[in-house]
Write an enzyme that holds these catalytic residues in place. Structure first.
Site, PDB file in Angstrom:
ATOM      1  CG  ASP A 116      -2.046  -0.911   1.219  1.00  0.00           C
ATOM      2  OD1 ASP A 116      -2.127  -1.724   0.274  1.00  0.00           O
ATOM      3  OD2 ASP A 116      -2.880  -0.847   2.138  1.00  0.00           O
ATOM      4  CG  HIS A 164       2.429   0.080   4.317  1.00  0.00           C
ATOM      5  ND1 HIS A 164       2.144  -0.868   5.277  1.00  0.00           N
ATOM      6  CD2 HIS A 164       1.314   0.832   4.165  1.00  0.00           C
ATOM      7  CE1 HIS A 164       0.891  -0.697   5.696  1.00  0.00           C
ATOM      8  NE2 HIS A 164       0.365   0.327   5.048  1.00  0.00           N
TER       9      HIS A 164
HETATM   10 ZN   LIG Z   1      -2.530   3.117   3.223  1.00  0.00          ZN
END
Ligand SMILES: [Zn+2]
Length: 244
Positions: free
Chosen positions: A58, A204
């Protein structure tokens, strides 16, 4: 992707929306927000083929950290799904393009990293449409999977996702790699807490919404994660290979 698989996915997404809407009507207290947690909606957590683990990132694309993640994935021979922010794609379209060129899957995280819990239906729809257009024009790819910021799915979020033919997917396991104290060891400890064959793992590739430099723990965790998958008899790959 074949037409039949696409149809199956959209029918499944429609089923999810109808199911959620029914639940909302049944329980008015949930009308404003639905937190997708553990056993509430297993479907939304992205549990897929039991011989496969889906690797998702993400918050990118990021000009510093995303290329490092891509280099490591290339070294390991692993493909992944990148849930991109429209604002980051707008700033760094060449990084988004490299994700595609490296053979990874592009997915939608929204235009801005704002919690849908505090946003109107109109604003949510605008955000998702803008991001969708941003990603499509930068990469030439129309995303299919969608994950809202913070994993918060509200009823307007689900409605917009359905209207835009997007399939919401959260995660089953995460590395909590956004923390200042994140280390490769700790990321792997957190992943293992919910790790099982068929899981979707959240990491991430950017620290744009988290502690500066936290992506280094993520980077270090990729090889141990691949080893863990192999020990469990699973391959590690993208959501489109996950059988959702
Ligand atoms: Zn996020």
């Amino acid at each position: 992707m074949t037409r039949s698989i696409t149809s199956k996915r959209l029918i499944t997404a429609a089923g999810s929306y109808v199911f959620a809407s029914t639940l909302i009507r049944s329980y008015p207290a949930l009308a404003s927000v639905i937190w997708i947690k553990d056993t509430l909606f297993e479907y939304q957590q992205g549990w897929g083929r039991t011989d496969h683990i889906a690797l998702t990132f993400d918050d990118g694309p990021d000009p510093i950290s995303t290329p490092l993640i891509l280099n490591e994935l290339k070294r390991l021979g692993v493909k992944a799904t990148f849930f991109m922010l429209g604002s980051m794609v707008e700033a760094y379209p060449y990084v988004a393009q490299r994700v595609v060129d490296d053979g990874h899957e592009v997915a939608l995280h929204g235009q801005w990293h704002k919690n849908h819990l505090f946003r109107s239906a109109k604003t949510i729809r605008f955000d998702m449409e803008k991001a969708l257009n941003q990603l499509e024009s930068a990469t030439g790819v129309r995303p299919f999977f969608f994950r809202p910021p913070y994993g918060v799915l509200t009823e307007p979020t689900l409605r917009s996702a359905f209207d835009l033919s997007l399939r919401p997917v959260l995660w089953g396991a995460w590395g909590r790699d956004w923390r200042q104290s994140a280390s490769t060891t700790q990321v792997m400890i957190d992943i293992k807490k919910r790790f099982a064959p068929g899981a979707t793992v959240l990491l991430h590739d950017s620290d744009c919404t988290s502690s500066p430099g936290s992506f280094r723990a993520t980077l270090g965790a990729l090889e141990p994660l691949l080893t863990l998958c192999e020990q469990q008899g699973c391959t590690l790959g993208s959501l489109k290979e996950h059988g959702l």
